[in-house]
Design an enzyme around this catalytic site. Structure first.
Site, PDB file in Angstrom:
ATOM      1  N   GLN A 226      28.941  25.953  23.954  1.00 55.13           N
ATOM      2  CA  GLN A 226      29.808  24.844  24.367  1.00 55.13           C
ATOM      3  C   GLN A 226      29.759  24.658  25.883  1.00 55.13           C
ATOM      4  O   GLN A 226      29.861  25.618  26.648  1.00 55.13           O
ATOM      5  CB  GLN A 226      31.253  25.121  23.906  1.00 55.13           C
ATOM      6  CG  GLN A 226      32.226  23.974  24.141  1.00 55.13           C
ATOM      7  CD  GLN A 226      31.900  22.713  23.334  1.00 55.13           C
ATOM      8  OE1 GLN A 226      31.363  22.789  22.235  1.00 55.13           O
ATOM      9  NE2 GLN A 226      32.210  21.555  23.880  1.00 55.13           N
TER      10      GLN A 226
ATOM     11  N   ASP B 147      22.325  21.418  19.066  1.00 56.13           N
ATOM     12  CA  ASP B 147      22.801  20.388  19.999  1.00 56.13           C
ATOM     13  C   ASP B 147      21.654  19.495  20.480  1.00 56.13           C
ATOM     14  O   ASP B 147      21.894  18.449  21.071  1.00 56.13           O
ATOM     15  CB  ASP B 147      23.420  21.052  21.235  1.00 56.13           C
ATOM     16  CG  ASP B 147      24.939  21.026  21.219  1.00 56.13           C
ATOM     17  OD1 ASP B 147      25.509  20.088  20.627  1.00 56.13           O
ATOM     18  OD2 ASP B 147      25.538  21.936  21.806  1.00 56.13           O
TER      19      ASP B 147
ATOM     20  N   LYS C 269      34.825  22.033  15.348  1.00 52.82           N
ATOM     21  CA  LYS C 269      33.465  22.214  14.839  1.00 52.82           C
ATOM     22  C   LYS C 269      33.436  23.326  13.794  1.00 52.82           C
ATOM     23  O   LYS C 269      32.849  23.166  12.721  1.00 52.82           O
ATOM     24  CB  LYS C 269      32.507  22.539  15.998  1.00 52.82           C
ATOM     25  CG  LYS C 269      32.270  21.351  16.936  1.00 52.82           C
ATOM     26  CD  LYS C 269      31.500  21.757  18.202  1.00 52.82           C
ATOM     27  CE  LYS C 269      31.314  20.564  19.135  1.00 52.82           C
ATOM     28  NZ  LYS C 269      30.637  20.926  20.403  1.00 52.82           N
TER      29      LYS C 269
HETATM   30  N1  GUN Z   1      30.475  19.480  25.755  1.00 52.66           N
HETATM   31  C1  GUN Z   1      30.727  18.175  25.594  1.00 52.66           C
HETATM   32  N2  GUN Z   1      29.998  17.681  24.584  1.00 52.66           N
HETATM   33  C2  GUN Z   1      29.273  18.701  24.105  1.00 52.66           C
HETATM   34  C3  GUN Z   1      28.326  18.816  23.048  1.00 52.66           C
HETATM   35  O1  GUN Z   1      27.978  17.876  22.326  1.00 52.66           O
HETATM   36  N3  GUN Z   1      27.809  20.064  22.851  1.00 52.66           N
HETATM   37  C4  GUN Z   1      28.136  21.111  23.626  1.00 52.66           C
HETATM   38  N4  GUN Z   1      27.563  22.276  23.376  1.00 52.66           N
HETATM   39  N5  GUN Z   1      29.010  21.035  24.613  1.00 52.66           N
HETATM   40  C5  GUN Z   1      29.568  19.839  24.841  1.00 52.66           C
END
Ligand code: GUN
Length: 297
Positions: free
Chosen positions: A95, A118, A51
């Site tokens: 995350q 998110d 990311k």
């Molecule tokens: N863990 C698995 N998928 C995601 C996501 O799209 N965002 C976040 N913050 N954590 C995750």
């Protein structure tokens, strides 16, 4: 069979966003996302790195804070509050999963909803269900964008979603039932407790699988000519690979691909689209458009 190439599409979207970021730059705005990773989950570490790298690639500033697994709930809360108050930070991503002693719901509810790139804050979840402009969760947004750009309309079709998570299953179902040109589907959500899952999946014109089990859906579960979207990212041991593992989806490729009219590969399908949508959400937040921009145009 059409290969729904998320990697190629994501590269196109990156180009579009780079131009948008340059336009913002002329107004003195540099989009900036802050990412928080707590602990050393190897998959999470890899996602956060991807990311952050993708952000820099299109000119978005990214700040990664990597804290030890022992970090307390109050410390995590304090960081989110500090980032909320910092006008220089437009997007905040925590995350998941968080360590068990950190209350994830509490943390997600603390993020400023207009910085919630998110789309996990309850206010944004509510806005999505109501069809109001909002920051759309990245994986569902990526699936909609992938289907649209490949002209795979879901309008009037039966979409079956396997998996009911807050990250994928629930939001993609809520998006695709919207009354909109890019949605208008009839949606079934099913999950591991279904009495007869196969009877449901075999009814799907479009099958979206997000259950988190390697090769869970096989050819017998799929109707001839279905469109198949595989959201799974599973590590399985593979001594012949340099890393000792390889990534496979929730769909067994060998038996399903020959039956599908279109299918996403893993890797290179939904994953890169998720990241492209995170970048897009960050740009939208930096523009001050989190609650202005229509869901899809
Ligand atoms: N863990 C698995 N998928 C995601 C996501 O799209 N965002 C976040 N913050 N954590 C995750």
């Amino acid at each position: 069979m059409i290969l729904l190439d998320g990697k190629a599409l994501a590269a196109e979207i990156h180009q579009e966003l780079r131009a948008e970021v340059a336009r913002l730059g002329q107004r003195g705005i540099r989009p900036h996302i802050a990412l928080l990773l707590v602990g050393d989950n190897p998959a999470s570490l890899s996602y956060v790195r991807s990311k952050s790298r993708a952000c820099e690639h299109v000119g978005i500033r990214s700040t990664v804070l990597h804290l030890p697994a022992e970090t307390t709930h109050e410390e995590v809360l304090g960081i989110v509050q500090r980032w909320n108050a910092d006008p220089d930070i437009h997007g905040i991503l925590v995350q998941l999963p968080l360590p068990p002693h950190v209350n994830a719901d509490d943390i997600l509810q603390t993020i400023d909803p207009q910085k919630d790139v998110d789309g996990f804050h309850p206010v944004n979840v509510g806005r999505l269900v109501l069809g109001l402009p909002t920051l759309v969760p990245c994986t569902p947004a990526g699936i909609v964008e992938l289907l649209r750009r490949y002209r795979q309309s879901v309008r009037g079709k039966h979409v079956v979603v396997v998996g009911r998570s807050n990250i994928v299953g629930k939001p993609i179902a809520n998006l695709l039932v919207q009354k909109a040109e890019w949605a208008d589907a009839v949606v079934t959500i099913c999950h591991s407790a279904a009495a007869d899952l196969r009877a449901l999946t075999r009814n799907a014109d479009v099958l979206i699988v997000a259950i988190g089990r390697a090769g869970f859906i096989t050819g017998d579960d799929v109707r001839d000519g279905a469109v198949v979207v595989d959201v799974g990212i599973n590590r399985i041991e593979d001594p012949s690979s340099p890393k000792g593992y390889r990534i496979v989806g929730d769909v067994e490729w060998a038996s399903v691909a020959p039956k599908a009219s279109a299918i996403t590969p893993v890797p290179g399908g939904v994953g890169p689209m998720t990241i492209a949508m995170l970048l897009r959400n960050t740009v939208i937040a930096a523009e001050g458009n989190a609650w202005q921009k229509p869901l899809f145009q």
